[in-house]
Structures are given as C-alpha cells and as structure tokens.
Design a protein around this motif. Structure first.
Motif, PDB file in Angstrom:
ATOM      1  N   THR A   1      56.137  50.415 -23.640  1.00  0.00           N
ATOM      2  CA  THR A   1      57.075  49.860 -22.667  1.00  0.00           C
ATOM      3  C   THR A   1      58.702  50.099 -23.118  1.00  0.00           C
ATOM      4  O   THR A   1      59.745  50.230 -22.160  1.00  0.00           O
ATOM      5  CB  THR A   1      57.096  48.171 -22.617  1.00  0.00           C
ATOM      6  N   ARG A   2      58.886  50.731 -24.300  1.00  0.00           N
ATOM      7  CA  ARG A   2      60.236  51.181 -24.855  1.00  0.00           C
ATOM      8  C   ARG A   2      60.704  52.482 -24.244  1.00  0.00           C
ATOM      9  O   ARG A   2      61.685  52.783 -24.613  1.00  0.00           O
ATOM     10  CB  ARG A   2      60.543  50.575 -26.265  1.00  0.00           C
TER      11      ARG A   2
ATOM     12  N   TRP B   1      48.182  60.913  -9.508  1.00  0.00           N
ATOM     13  CA  TRP B   1      49.340  59.654 -10.054  1.00  0.00           C
ATOM     14  C   TRP B   1      50.633  60.561  -9.917  1.00  0.00           C
ATOM     15  O   TRP B   1      50.736  61.527 -10.174  1.00  0.00           O
ATOM     16  CB  TRP B   1      49.143  59.531 -11.275  1.00  0.00           C
ATOM     17  N   SER B   2      51.339  59.798  -9.302  1.00  0.00           N
ATOM     18  CA  SER B   2      52.952  60.023  -8.854  1.00  0.00           C
ATOM     19  C   SER B   2      53.584  59.770 -10.077  1.00  0.00           C
ATOM     20  O   SER B   2      53.028  59.100 -11.044  1.00  0.00           O
ATOM     21  CB  SER B   2      53.477  59.274  -7.932  1.00  0.00           C
ATOM     22  N   ILE B   3      54.639  60.236 -10.376  1.00  0.00           N
ATOM     23  CA  ILE B   3      55.491  59.812 -11.832  1.00  0.00           C
ATOM     24  C   ILE B   3      56.016  58.454 -11.728  1.00  0.00           C
ATOM     25  O   ILE B   3      55.630  57.751 -12.944  1.00  0.00           O
ATOM     26  CB  ILE B   3      57.023  60.724 -11.813  1.00  0.00           C
ATOM     27  N   GLN B   4      55.935  57.915 -10.582  1.00  0.00           N
ATOM     28  CA  GLN B   4      56.184  56.154 -10.653  1.00  0.00           C
ATOM     29  C   GLN B   4      54.832  55.414 -10.964  1.00  0.00           C
ATOM     30  O   GLN B   4      54.843  54.626 -12.085  1.00  0.00           O
ATOM     31  CB  GLN B   4      56.308  55.638  -9.215  1.00  0.00           C
ATOM     32  N   ALA B   5      53.638  56.067 -10.576  1.00  0.00           N
ATOM     33  CA  ALA B   5      52.218  55.617 -11.104  1.00  0.00           C
ATOM     34  C   ALA B   5      52.145  55.759 -12.855  1.00  0.00           C
ATOM     35  O   ALA B   5      51.644  54.821 -13.366  1.00  0.00           O
ATOM     36  CB  ALA B   5      51.118  55.992 -10.279  1.00  0.00           C
ATOM     37  N   PHE B   6      52.324  56.861 -13.223  1.00  0.00           N
ATOM     38  CA  PHE B   6      52.405  57.105 -14.608  1.00  0.00           C
ATOM     39  C   PHE B   6      53.419  56.344 -15.456  1.00  0.00           C
ATOM     40  O   PHE B   6      52.914  55.526 -16.496  1.00  0.00           O
ATOM     41  CB  PHE B   6      52.748  58.596 -14.955  1.00  0.00           C
ATOM     42  N   MET B   7      54.529  56.128 -14.963  1.00  0.00           N
ATOM     43  CA  MET B   7      55.528  55.410 -15.709  1.00  0.00           C
ATOM     44  C   MET B   7      55.070  53.800 -15.597  1.00  0.00           C
ATOM     45  O   MET B   7      55.163  53.290 -16.621  1.00  0.00           O
ATOM     46  CB  MET B   7      56.733  55.466 -15.255  1.00  0.00           C
ATOM     47  N   ARG B   8      54.448  53.439 -14.603  1.00  0.00           N
ATOM     48  CA  ARG B   8      54.208  52.125 -14.520  1.00  0.00           C
ATOM     49  C   ARG B   8      52.960  51.860 -15.464  1.00  0.00           C
ATOM     50  O   ARG B   8      52.859  50.631 -16.262  1.00  0.00           O
ATOM     51  CB  ARG B   8      53.802  51.707 -13.121  1.00  0.00           C
ATOM     52  N   ALA B   9      51.946  52.635 -15.594  1.00  0.00           N
ATOM     53  CA  ALA B   9      50.988  52.502 -16.409  1.00  0.00           C
ATOM     54  C   ALA B   9      51.409  52.449 -17.986  1.00  0.00           C
ATOM     55  O   ALA B   9      50.939  51.835 -18.823  1.00  0.00           O
ATOM     56  CB  ALA B   9      49.919  53.842 -16.413  1.00  0.00           C
ATOM     57  N   LEU B  10      52.383  53.492 -18.128  1.00  0.00           N
ATOM     58  CA  LEU B  10      52.650  53.635 -19.589  1.00  0.00           C
ATOM     59  C   LEU B  10      53.422  52.449 -20.112  1.00  0.00           C
ATOM     60  O   LEU B  10      53.302  51.841 -21.183  1.00  0.00           O
ATOM     61  CB  LEU B  10      53.666  54.848 -19.785  1.00  0.00           C
ATOM     62  N   ARG B  11      54.280  51.934 -19.272  1.00  0.00           N
ATOM     63  CA  ARG B  11      55.254  50.783 -19.689  1.00  0.00           C
ATOM     64  C   ARG B  11      54.934  49.439 -19.130  1.00  0.00           C
ATOM     65  O   ARG B  11      55.422  48.530 -19.640  1.00  0.00           O
ATOM     66  CB  ARG B  11      56.821  51.233 -19.210  1.00  0.00           C
ATOM     67  N   SER B  12      54.086  49.266 -18.397  1.00  0.00           N
ATOM     68  CA  SER B  12      53.526  47.958 -17.674  1.00  0.00           C
ATOM     69  C   SER B  12      51.948  47.687 -17.915  1.00  0.00           C
ATOM     70  O   SER B  12      51.631  46.524 -17.643  1.00  0.00           O
ATOM     71  CB  SER B  12      53.988  47.763 -16.524  1.00  0.00           C
ATOM     72  N   GLY B  13      51.458  48.694 -18.264  1.00  0.00           N
ATOM     73  CA  GLY B  13      49.829  48.797 -18.294  1.00  0.00           C
ATOM     74  C   GLY B  13      49.006  48.329 -17.123  1.00  0.00           C
ATOM     75  O   GLY B  13      48.379  47.358 -16.861  1.00  0.00           O
ATOM     76  N   VAL B  14      49.303  48.943 -15.914  1.00  0.00           N
ATOM     77  CA  VAL B  14      48.795  48.947 -14.729  1.00  0.00           C
ATOM     78  C   VAL B  14      48.420  50.256 -14.150  1.00  0.00           C
ATOM     79  O   VAL B  14      49.134  51.261 -14.043  1.00  0.00           O
ATOM     80  CB  VAL B  14      49.769  48.137 -13.692  1.00  0.00           C
TER      81      VAL B  14
ATOM     82  N   PHE C   1      52.422  37.914 -23.814  1.00  0.00           N
ATOM     83  CA  PHE C   1      52.811  38.547 -24.978  1.00  0.00           C
ATOM     84  C   PHE C   1      53.620  40.061 -24.639  1.00  0.00           C
ATOM     85  O   PHE C   1      54.152  40.419 -25.583  1.00  0.00           O
ATOM     86  CB  PHE C   1      51.598  39.142 -25.699  1.00  0.00           C
ATOM     87  N   LEU C   2      53.736  40.290 -23.639  1.00  0.00           N
ATOM     88  CA  LEU C   2      54.250  41.526 -23.327  1.00  0.00           C
ATOM     89  C   LEU C   2      55.923  41.527 -22.913  1.00  0.00           C
ATOM     90  O   LEU C   2      56.149  40.540 -22.100  1.00  0.00           O
ATOM     91  CB  LEU C   2      53.533  42.213 -22.076  1.00  0.00           C
ATOM     92  N   ARG C   3      56.691  41.972 -23.755  1.00  0.00           N
ATOM     93  CA  ARG C   3      58.082  42.004 -23.556  1.00  0.00           C
ATOM     94  C   ARG C   3      58.465  43.243 -22.980  1.00  0.00           C
ATOM     95  O   ARG C   3      58.363  44.462 -23.822  1.00  0.00           O
ATOM     96  CB  ARG C   3      58.568  41.533 -24.821  1.00  0.00           C
ATOM     97  N   GLN C   4      58.675  43.379 -21.662  1.00  0.00           N
ATOM     98  CA  GLN C   4      58.897  44.392 -21.100  1.00  0.00           C
ATOM     99  C   GLN C   4      60.624  44.771 -21.007  1.00  0.00           C
ATOM    100  O   GLN C   4      61.161  44.400 -20.251  1.00  0.00           O
ATOM    101  CB  GLN C   4      58.414  44.865 -19.554  1.00  0.00           C
ATOM    102  N   ALA C   5      60.937  45.597 -22.072  1.00  0.00           N
ATOM    103  CA  ALA C   5      62.248  46.085 -22.179  1.00  0.00           C
ATOM    104  C   ALA C   5      62.340  47.284 -22.713  1.00  0.00           C
ATOM    105  O   ALA C   5      61.713  47.624 -23.619  1.00  0.00           O
ATOM    106  CB  ALA C   5      63.077  45.094 -23.077  1.00  0.00           C
ATOM    107  N   ARG C   6      63.145  48.246 -22.006  1.00  0.00           N
ATOM    108  CA  ARG C   6      63.476  49.473 -22.606  1.00  0.00           C
ATOM    109  C   ARG C   6      64.227  49.568 -24.003  1.00  0.00           C
ATOM    110  O   ARG C   6      64.787  48.124 -24.108  1.00  0.00           O
ATOM    111  CB  ARG C   6      64.277  50.389 -21.556  1.00  0.00           C
ATOM    112  N   PHE C   7      64.264  50.427 -24.841  1.00  0.00           N
ATOM    113  CA  PHE C   7      64.790  50.390 -26.045  1.00  0.00           C
ATOM    114  C   PHE C   7      66.692  50.348 -25.607  1.00  0.00           C
ATOM    115  O   PHE C   7      66.973  50.997 -25.044  1.00  0.00           O
ATOM    116  CB  PHE C   7      64.661  51.477 -26.821  1.00  0.00           C
TER     117      PHE C   7
END
Ligand code: HEC
Ligand code: HEC
Ligand code: HEC
Length: 433
Positions: free
Chosen positions: A129-130, A99-112, A175-181
């Motif tokens: 996602t925050r 997994w690249s950093i992009q793939a890891f971030m997408r999993a963590l914050r978008s659940g994919v 239900f998923l509100r994708q927004a950084r803090f």
C-alpha cells in the motif's frame, strides 16, 4: 408487545448494520481491457519494474516449485489453511492480461482483484500500500512485458467463514492502513529511500514482526522477531539477539551477498530474499541497510573476541578448551563431539570447517526453530557444487538427542539457560516438512 417492539428495533439495526457493512465491503469490478491495446513496451520502465519485482519477492510467491516464474500455484500454508498464489503473467484468460493499470494498482495497494473480490493478506498488500504511483507503473509495465502463461490456481483450502472473501473487508477495516509513503524531511534521501523499500515493497516486517491471532502484524512490535515457514525471522534493529551487533556495512554485505563473515549465511526463507536482492540495484540495497542500521542496535550478546574466519587468522570457538576436546559427559556434549565437532571445532574455516557457533544467532535466539531446522536438514549445496554445505542429521539423530544437543550448544556457546519444550519443537519441525 414491548418484546416485539424491541425485537423489531434489533432486526432493523441488524439490517442497517448489515447493509452498511455490505456497502463498505463492496468493491466494483474494473472493466477488462483489450490485451492487444498495449504499444511497444518502454524498455527503461520495464527494467526498473523488473528490479522492483525482485525487491518485492513477487516471483518467490508467484512461482510453484519447478513451475514457470509468475504463473502462480504455489501452496502457501497459513495458520488458517492453505492459500494458493495466482498467475500474474499477462495471460488474458488465467492471468492479469485484461487488467488495466488501475486494476493492478488497486490489487497491489488495496488487496482487491479486477472483479472486485477481496484478496487474502497472504499477499502482503498491507506493505505494498506504500508503493508510489511511479513504482506501481513500472511494475505494471514489467508484468505486461513478460510471456503469458496459461495456468489457474487451485481453490484455497480455508474453513468457513474465512473462505468468504467479504469477511476480509472486516480484517482490512481493523488492520489495513492505506497510506502512501510520506518522506521524513528531517532525514536524508537515502534514509527515506531505505525506509520506503523496507516498509513497502521489501515487506521485511511481514516475516520479522510478530503477528496477532488474526494474522495481522502487531504495529507496536515492529521488527521484534516473527515467524516464516517454520523458521524464526530474527528480531532486527535494537531487538536483535545476534551475538555480534549489526552495523550498516554488515547489513549491506548480508543483504547483497547472502552472508557475512561474522553473521553466517542466510538460510530458509531468507535465502530467497537475498537471492533476489543480489540482483537489484546495489544503491537500493545499501539504502535499506542504512535505514535498518538507523533503527538502533543491540549490544550483541557475545562480547568475546570477534574475529571472522579467514586465512591467516583462525580463531577458536569461544569456550573451547583445546583443539581436540575430551568427550563431555552430558549426553548433548557427547553428540556434539561425535557428529559436529569435526567441522565446528578447531581451526578450519568454511567451506571445510563450519561456522563459529558462538557467533550464531541460531544458538542465542529466544526461539530454537532455526537451530533445529539446521540440524535436521543441514544446509543444501550452493553454486556448482553437488555436496551439501552441511549434512542434515534428521535421519541419524532422534528428537531427544537433537534436543539434548541443542541445549548443550545453547549453554556452552550462548551462555544462556536451556530452551523449554525442545523435544516437542523438534517433533513439530519434522512434521512440518
Ligand atoms: C508473500 C507472498 C506474496 C508476495 C511476496 C507477492 N504476492 Fe501477489 N499474491 C499472493 C497470493 C497468495 C495471492 C492470492 C491472494 C488471494 O487469492 O486472495 C496474490 C495475489 C496477487 C495479485 C492478484 C491476482 C489475481 O488474479 O487476483 C496480484 C496482481 C499480485 N499478487 C501481484 C504481486 C506483485 C506485483 C508482487 C511483487 C511486488 C507480489 N504479488 C508479491 C502472494 C504474494
Ligand atoms: C519470507 C520471510 C522473510 C522476509 C520477507 C525477510 N526476511 Fe529476513 N530473515 C528471515 C528468516 C527466516 C531469517 C533467519 C535466517 C537464518 O536463520 O539464517 C532472516 C534473517 C535476517 C537477518 C539476519 C538476522 C540475524 O541476526 O542473523 C537480517 C539482517 C534480515 N533477515 C533482514 C531482512 C530484510 C532487510 C528484509 C527485507 C528486505 C527481510 N529480512 C525480509 C525471513 C525473512
Ligand atoms: C561436514 C561439516 C559439518 C558438520 C559435520 C556440521 N556442520 Fe554445521 N555447518 C557447517 C558449515 C560449512 C556451515 C556453514 C558456514 C556458513 O557458510 O555460514 C555450518 C553452519 C552451521 C550453523 C549455522 C551457523 C549460522 O550461520 O548461524 C549451525 C547452527 C550449525 N552448523 C550447527 C551444527 C551442528 C549442531 C552440527 C552437528 C549436529 C553440525 N553443524 C555439523 C559444516 C558442518
């Protein structure tokens, strides 16, 4: 003729809607990377990532009982079926080694996941996602630095259509509100740090907020109390039912050490949370306590003398008439006098005596779950000791006896009317473990 036309229009609308839904739901795969492409790890970054992983309880969910940390395979029962946590060690075949950093971030914050599949929200990405880019990078550096383990999760046991991952796109839409803090400039830095951690990596609301029928947290009822693994995750802040009002100092103590003299010791799933928090940067824990304390406090239900256990000052449980009370006539009272009073009555502080039941949220709370769990299973040994802190009584007391006992404690120590449906709740708690 008319009918055929209407049908055709309906089919066309259906097809368009279906296509739009598919387009919305579609996530593309992110190409695998060569695991050997990593340079030497940045030690400071890895250390920070390790601390963040503790705040996020990553190991708690991604480790099976007796298994290697982060190798997954923990069965997580949900109201919908069983979901297994995955292997997040950097194993190239069964873990996240490609997994690249992009793939890891997408999993963590978008659940994919890397291949574009939607992940179940049993993984609390609705909170993650925050997480900031910097913190996600530190987490990634940490996970890529640990030893790879070859381990695949069993398939989930979910009914149709929940076993179709595409349906999760609909859940996310709702239900998923994708927004950084976003920091609140009217508050100081510590408050913002605390809120960032509580709402984000700490995912405290995942247990402490109630959920709707589709398993999403009710946004309008944050921290009003929730459920986790058969335990009640008490309400926090101004909804707290604790007999003693929580303040910042008590929260800091409880979160960092797992207990507080007036609030007892964290049990059930909260025990894992505080075990993890005991190892993180104390400044982060104290920021969380500072933020939580700012959410307001309830008065505390019990206005009686609030004196902690400790040498020198040994209080009576409120309402206790004498150190050796006569056996009460009601059935619950007789059970209490026989099996509990030797530890919970009188003047011995823990570890020899028990906690003050008039100060216990387990007795005052609207839900009886935690009191039942404690009576059934006791409190396991801690530290080097092999003796349980409190024995369980599930084998010696029947459902009816435990329910009589619980309602005796509730009326005597919390001054509240009895819980309804207790015997059924006891039977359910027995079945659940
Ligand atoms: C409350 C339990 C829980 C916690 C806490 C948790 N996870 Fe997970 N995680 C899961 C579950 C369950 C899945 C699998 C979801 C699925 O199969 O759809 C998952 C999936 C993942 C995945 C996708 C892996 C794959 O192979 O598809 C990653 C990456 C991940 N978690 C990282 C983390 C990190 C990093 C943390 C800590 C910051 C964390 N998780 C904390 C339960 C959890
Ligand atoms: C996995 C579920 C879970 C998570 C995550 C969780 N808690 Fe808890 N929490 C519980 C449960 C269950 C209890 C009740 C424990 C007990 O009976 O001793 C509890 C108890 C508490 C209490 C004591 C309340 C009282 O009145 O006695 C506080 C304070 C608390 N949690 C704060 C937090 C904070 C802050 C976080 C986030 C960093 C958090 N919790 C995350 C499940 C959880
Ligand atoms: C051998 C001594 C012993 C006996 C017998 C015993 N307890 Fe305990 N109990 C303890 C100790 C010690 C604690 C934990 C104190 C701490 O560290 O928080 C405890 C904690 C509790 C708590 C949790 C308080 C909190 O933190 O919220 C409840 C509720 C409780 N006991 C109820 C009971 C009941 C009901 C019985 C009888 C069925 C019973 N206990 C019998 C020793 C005992």
């Amino acid at each position: 003729m008319r009918l055929r036309f209407v049908l055709l229009v309906l089919i066309a609308i259906g097809a368009l809607g279906g296509t739009a839904a598919l387009l919305y739901a579609w996530e593309s795969p992110i190409p695998p990377i060569d695991p050997r492409s990593f340079g030497a790890p940045d030690r400071a970054l890895v250390r920070r990532g390790a601390s963040l992983a503790l705040i996020g309880d990553c190991a708690t969910c991604h480790t099976a009982p007796g298994g290697v940390p982060y190798a997954g395979r923990l069965a997580m029962p949900t109201p919908f079926g069983t979901i297994y946590s995955t292997n997040i060690t950097p194993d190239p075949e069964t873990g996240i080694g490609r997994w690249s950093i992009q793939a890891f971030m997408r999993a963590l914050r978008s659940g994919v996941d890397r291949e574009g599949r939607h992940l179940y929200p049993a993984f609390p990405y609705d909170h993650f996602t925050r997480v900031s880019d910097d913190d996600a990078r530190a987490l990634y550096a940490f996970f890529m630095s640990i030893d790879p383990v070859n381990s695949s999760a069993p398939s989930n046991a979910l009914p149709f259509p929940l076993n179709v991952r595409l349906t999760l796109a609909g859940w996310k839409l709702l239900f998923l509100r994708q927004a950084r803090f976003v920091a609140d400039p009217s508050r100081d830095e510590r408050w913002n740090r605390g809120k960032y951690l509580v709402d984000g990596l700490g995912h405290c609301g995942a247990c402490h907020s109630p959920r709707n029928l589709l398993g999403a947290e009710k946004a309008s009822a944050e921290f009003e109390g929730g459920e986790a693994e058969g335990w009640r995750a008490y309400a926090l802040g101004r909804y707290s039912q604790s007999p003693v009002a929580w303040d910042e100092a008590a929260l800091t103590d409880y979160l960092a050490n797992g207990s507080h003299p007036l609030h007892g010791t964290a049990q059930g799933p909260m025990a894992n949370v505080v075990d993890n928090l005991a190892q993180v940067d104390p400044a982060d824990v104290s920021a969380m306590a500072y933020y939580l304390a700012s959410l307001g406090k309830s008065e505390g239900r019990n206005k009686s003398e609030r004196v902690p256990f400790g040498p020198g000052r040994l209080p009576q449980a409120a309402g206790a008439q004498a150190a050796t009370p006569s056996i009460p006539s009601e059935p619950g009272g007789a059970i209490y006098a026989t099996v509990c009073a030797s530890c919970h009555e009188g003047d011995r502080p823990p570890p020899l005596g028990g906690a003050r039941l008039d100060l216990s949220t387990a007795v005052t709370d609207d839900a009886p779950a935690n009191l039942i769990n404690l009576v059934l299973n006791g409190i396991p040994a801690a530290g080097a000791s092999a003796r349980p802190i409190m024995p369980g009584f599930g084998d010696v007391l029947g459902d009816r006896q435990i329910s009589d006992l619980s309602n005796y404690l509730r009326t005597r120590f919390a001054g509240r009317s009895p819980w309804d449906g207790l015997a059924e709740a006891v039977a359910e708690a027995r079945g659940g473990r």
